[in-house]
Design an enzyme around this catalytic site. Structure first.
Site: not given
Ligand code: GLU
Length: 461
Positions: A251-254
């Site tokens: 995920s682009k958040r992690r």
């Protein structure tokens, strides 16, 4: 003729590595069958558009070798390839569905819809539009003629089974009772994804829709649309999403997910492509390193696996190291110069260092930390040299005697000094290494000293 497509939305920084993996499959399947590979930009969700994203995505795909036969840039027989330029087409097709009774106008307000959902929730029913406007179509028509805003909804047939035949997942059955009457056309005249994707895939004569599994729940809606238009649906393949080594979703958040991030640390495009080709597919001969051309040759869509592929940045770096090792020296030099172009490294010096580091770096950004001492005298030292003055004098005297400044001669002379003063060789060479490079770890020392030259080495000493 096989025609495949990717349909990215310009809603991120660049191309997601998972999208490159899907793009590769689409590209390979088209090329393998002498077909055509299309890139269409799906930019109808105006609220999520990121400025510059489309251009960055198209440039990245082009530069890494996933070249489109038809796209917003190269054009093609089904122009335009950008959905925001096709609005009247979708409006016309929405009208056709209305006229044939397969879709209807809806003027319900957001408040009414929210109220309806609340009631459905309270009764533990699935959230679905209650067809209020379909039941009151005469009144709705009048209001629209009077200027009311409206959306167009698909009339999902009652009590039907919708079967998705997926090339790698087999038959998957859905039931229309679980499917909401989708909005097809929004009140601002823009289509939703469902209408636009079906109209375009049909008009652009796409034979195979190969996309991420996150779109599988949308596929029955698309099939209903194909049936409503009386069109033949394409062949569907839903590929599994990339996972982290701990199996969690990328995920682009992690995670770093954008191709540009990998290039910014010096991953080579050809290594990234090679690694991504192995996501959910393996070479029939078990090979790990192969070119894009070879991939296209041996690829078969039926060999795609449904198990979730693991995207492991450590493995990617390992593979990148293999590509660096296999590069021609001159090619690697150019890549390093390009990678550090803002540093203006002297070309002749970089060229001399290549044989020393080619086997040691895994990505281009490993180069300068290892080689900076060639370009700049070290200012910091990994060990304290304060009490080594006598040894340093001995080294200087010994090196001053050398006329033919060659690695082998430097090495010999230093070995002799080690014997003469009776110091442990390991300790001695570590001190010398730190004097010359500032670091305990460096490329081979004698060769590095040869490259630096006698004068510079003596200065450092
Ligand atoms: N626009 C969708 C995306 O961003 C395309 C999905 C599809 O391939 O149908 O991935």
């Amino acid at each position: 003729m096989i025609r495949t497509r990717i349909a990215p939305s310009p809603t991120g920084e660049d191309v997601h590595v998972g999208s490159i993996a899907t793009a590769l499959i689409n590209y390979a399947w088209a090329k393998k069958n002498n077909g055509r590979f299309v890139i269409r930009i799906e930019d109808t969700d105006r609220s999520r558009l990121v400025p510059g994203a489309e251009e960055r995505m198209l440039t990245t795909l082009e530069s890494i070798g996933i070249k489109a036969d038809e796209s917003p840039i190269v054009g093609g027989p089904y122009d335009p390839y950008r959905q925001s330029e096709r609005l009247t087409i979708y409006q016309d097709y929405a009208k056709k569905l209305i006229d044939s009774g397969k879709a209807y106008y809806c003027i319900c307000t957001a408040e009414r819809l929210a109220e309806m959902r609340k009631e459905q929730q309270a009764k533990k029913q699935i959230a679905k539009y209650d067809r209020h406007c379909l039941k009151n179509s005469e009144a709705v028509k009048k209001q629209i003629d009077g200027g009311s805003k409206y959306v167009v909804r698909l009339k999902v047939p009652d009590d039907k089974e919708i079967v998705v035949e997926d090339t790698i997942r087999g038959r998957i059955t859905f039931y229309t009772k679980d499917i909401d009457d989708q909005v097809l056309l929004k009140s601002d005249g823009f289509p939703t994804y469902h209408l636009a994707v079906v109209v375009d895939d049909h008009l652009m004569k796409i034979t195979n829709v190969i996309r991420g599994e996150e779109w599988l729940p949308s596929t029955p809606k698309h099939i209903i649309l194909y049936q409503s238009f009386g069109w033949e649906p394409p062949i569907y393949t839903h590929v599994s999403l990339l996972r982290n080594p701990d199996r969690s979703k990328l995920s682009k958040r992690r995670n770093p997910v954008w191709a540009s991030w990998y290039f910014s640390i010096g991953i080579l495009p050809e290594a990234l492509l090679n690694y991504l080709a192995l996501m959910g597919w393996s070479h029939p001969k078990g090979k790990e390193i192969f070119s894009l051309a070879e991939y296209v040759e041996v690829f078969d869509i039926k060999d795609i696996q449904t198990t979730a592929p693991v995207f492991d940045p450590v493995k990617l770096e390992w593979m990148n190291g293999m590509y660096i090792r296999q590069s021609q020296k001159s090619e690697l030099k150019s890549k390093i110069l390009e990678f550090y172009k803002d540093k203006n490294l002297p070309e002749d010096l970089v060229e001399k260092t290549i044989p020393l580091i080619q086997d040691r770096i895994k990505k281009l950004s490993d180069y300068l930390p290892l080689c900076e001492f060639f370009f700049k005298r070290p200012e910091k030292f990994d060990i304290d040299l304060e009490d080594k003055k006598e040894l340093i004098n001995n080294i200087r005297e010994e090196l001053e005697k050398i006329n033919d400044w060659k690695a082998s001669i430097i090495g010999e002379s230093m070995q002799n000094l080690v014997k003469k003063i009776g110091i442990k060789a390991g300790e001695f060479f570590m001190i010398l290494r730190v004097i010359i490079t500032g670091k305990k770890i460096s490329p081979p020392l004698n060769e590095s000293m040869e490259i630096l030259g006698k004068e510079e080495c003596l200065k450092r000493i």
